[in-house]
Design a protein around this motif. Structure first.
Motif, PDB file in Angstrom:
ATOM      1  N   ARG A   1       2.439   1.503  26.518  1.00 32.61           N
ATOM      2  CA  ARG A   1       2.740   2.334  25.353  1.00 32.61           C
ATOM      3  C   ARG A   1       1.885   3.598  25.360  1.00 32.61           C
ATOM      4  O   ARG A   1       2.372   4.703  25.100  1.00 32.61           O
ATOM      5  CB  ARG A   1       2.508   1.528  24.079  1.00 32.61           C
TER       6      ARG A   1
ATOM      7  N   TYR B   1       8.764  -0.953  19.038  1.00 31.49           N
ATOM      8  CA  TYR B   1       9.560  -2.177  19.075  1.00 31.49           C
ATOM      9  C   TYR B   1      10.045  -2.582  20.465  1.00 31.49           C
ATOM     10  O   TYR B   1      10.414  -3.728  20.673  1.00 31.49           O
ATOM     11  CB  TYR B   1      10.767  -2.042  18.148  1.00 31.49           C
ATOM     12  N   LYS B   2      10.028  -1.641  21.426  1.00 33.10           N
ATOM     13  CA  LYS B   2      10.534  -1.957  22.759  1.00 33.10           C
ATOM     14  C   LYS B   2       9.412  -2.171  23.759  1.00 33.10           C
ATOM     15  O   LYS B   2       9.465  -3.090  24.593  1.00 33.10           O
ATOM     16  CB  LYS B   2      11.465  -0.831  23.241  1.00 33.10           C
TER      17      LYS B   2
ATOM     18  N   GLN C   1       6.079  -3.479  24.726  1.00 27.59           N
ATOM     19  CA  GLN C   1       5.172  -4.485  24.200  1.00 27.59           C
ATOM     20  C   GLN C   1       3.735  -4.287  24.684  1.00 27.59           C
ATOM     21  O   GLN C   1       2.785  -4.496  23.941  1.00 27.59           O
ATOM     22  CB  GLN C   1       5.659  -5.890  24.603  1.00 27.59           C
TER      23      GLN C   1
ATOM     24  N   GLU D   1       0.336  -2.696  25.418  1.00 30.40           N
ATOM     25  CA  GLU D   1      -0.392  -1.575  24.824  1.00 30.40           C
ATOM     26  C   GLU D   1      -0.674  -0.492  25.856  1.00 30.40           C
ATOM     27  O   GLU D   1      -0.565   0.703  25.566  1.00 30.40           O
ATOM     28  CB  GLU D   1      -1.709  -2.076  24.224  1.00 30.40           C
TER      29      GLU D   1
END
Length: 380
Positions: free
Chosen positions: A34, A26-27, A29, A31
């Motif tokens: 992440r 959720y924090k 964004q 990819e």
């Protein structure tokens, strides 16, 4: 500040791993970000669980994050597994995640935003400190450790025969297995890492069982070249039990302390007083064998000092940030050689990476050089 039990009383518990998954979902964004952050953050969760016994995010305190900083320091300065800049980056990921936990009301304050937590972090001097043993350097080192055995037998150096054989086995094992130093040698900060034992060596299958980075036991293969050297070393050492360390320490006080704890101060002192012409170390070695008390394994720090001495004695001159052949440099070199030969999956298996993505990331520079060479070939 409220206690962990008080915090759990007024809100539902959430594991650190669950909180990380929520944070990444959720924090974060992008990819790519992440994916980059997932491995270090999950490593933090595993450290909290396995080393600190913490699962609930609300139990985290500055002292716990300091322990994580100390681990990053060890991985940088002792294990030489990561660079100082990487350690700083990993900590920054954790600090950002914990700041989000405060905003999401999982924590009252950020335990990473304290001097206590950040103080052990290694300083980043801006240099990229990544080493791979070169083919020439590894050959020169192995040849020297073999020659050093002859020198010990001739008495031209102040090293006994057993130590010379042990040291060659250490070098060959580092070079041929891709095992981490923490998997082969003892770690004073981790009682579960007490060094490789002969019970962990399977000569028939040519493999060793090590306590891996995952905090689980893993099987690592070794080639025929390691098999031959290791078998000769075992024949010379002649360990009384399979619980004997593959690489015993030569540190007098460590061996003495182990004996005192096992057979008592009185027995050890009496043997030393009645030793006659025998040296003190010789007496301790005899007591270890007579009472089948395995001596401690050589430590990671001890092997690091050994590698500095052997690199210098072998006349190996290095470019870059290190003036000696590091323990982790041998692991990187093995992976590089397999990866550069197009055997990326074999590199993953040899290094025991959990995913092929980790292997690709570790050898991204090798991959880029391969792409560059391919461009030259196509346009030549």
């Amino acid at each position: 500040m409220s206690t962990p039990s008080e915090r759990r009383a007024h809100s539902q518990g959430k594991t650190i791993q669950d909180a990380i998954e929520r944070y990444l979902t959720y924090k974060i964004q992008a990819e790519g970000s992440r994916t980059t952050m997932r491995s270090p953050l999950m490593g933090f969760a595993e450290f909290c669980r396995d080393e600190l016994g913490l699962k609930d995010i609300r139990d985290l305190e500055p002292a716990d994050v300091r322990r994580y900083s100390e681990d990053l320091y060890d991985r940088t300065k002792i294990d030489e597994e990561i660079s100082a800049s990487t350690a700083q980056t990993y900590f920054a990921y954790v600090r950002a995640f914990l700041s989000w936990c405060v905003r999401d009301q999982l924590l009252e304050t950020n335990p990473a935003d304290t001097t206590e937590a950040m103080d052990p972090l290694p300083e980043d001097d801006g240099k990229r400190k990544t080493q791979y043993w070169s083919d020439d350097d590894r050959e020169q080192l192995i040849n020297y450790t073999t020659k050093r055995i002859d020198m010990a037998l001739e008495g031209t150096i102040r090293v006994d025969r057993e130590t010379a054989f042990r040291d060659r086995a250490i070098v060959v094992m580092l070079d041929g297995t891709g095992a981490r130093g923490a998997e082969l040698f003892s770690d004073s900060k981790d009682e579960k890492r007490d060094g490789l034992r002969w019970a962990d060596v399977d000569f028939e299958e040519r493999s060793i069982e090590v306590y891996g980075k995952s905090r689980d036991y893993e099987t690592a293969p070794f080639p025929e070249s390691v098999h031959d050297v290791l078998e000769r070393w075992r024949g010379l050492l002649d360990p009384p039990t399979d619980e004997w360390p593959v690489f015993p320490t030569g540190h007098y006080q460590s061996k003495r302390q182990e004996l005192v704890e096992s057979i008592g101060e009185k027995t050890v002192s009496a043997a030393l007083e009645d030793r006659g012409d025998a040296g003190k170390t010789e007496v301790l070695d005899r007591l270890h064998r007579e009472h089948e008390v395995p001596p401690p394994s050589i430590s990671k720090e001890g092997v690091r000092r050994l590698m500095k001495r052997l690199t210098k004695e072998a006349g190996i001159e290095l470019d870059g940030d290190y003036d000696y052949l590091t323990l982790h440099g041998a692991r990187r070199a093995l992976g590089r050689d397999l990866y550069a030969s197009g055997l990326s999956e074999k590199a993953q298996e040899a290094l025991r990476h959990q995913s092929i993505e980790t292997t690709h990331e570790a050898y991204s520079d090798t991959k880029m050089r391969d792409v560059s060479d391919s461009i030259d070939e196509v346009r030549d």
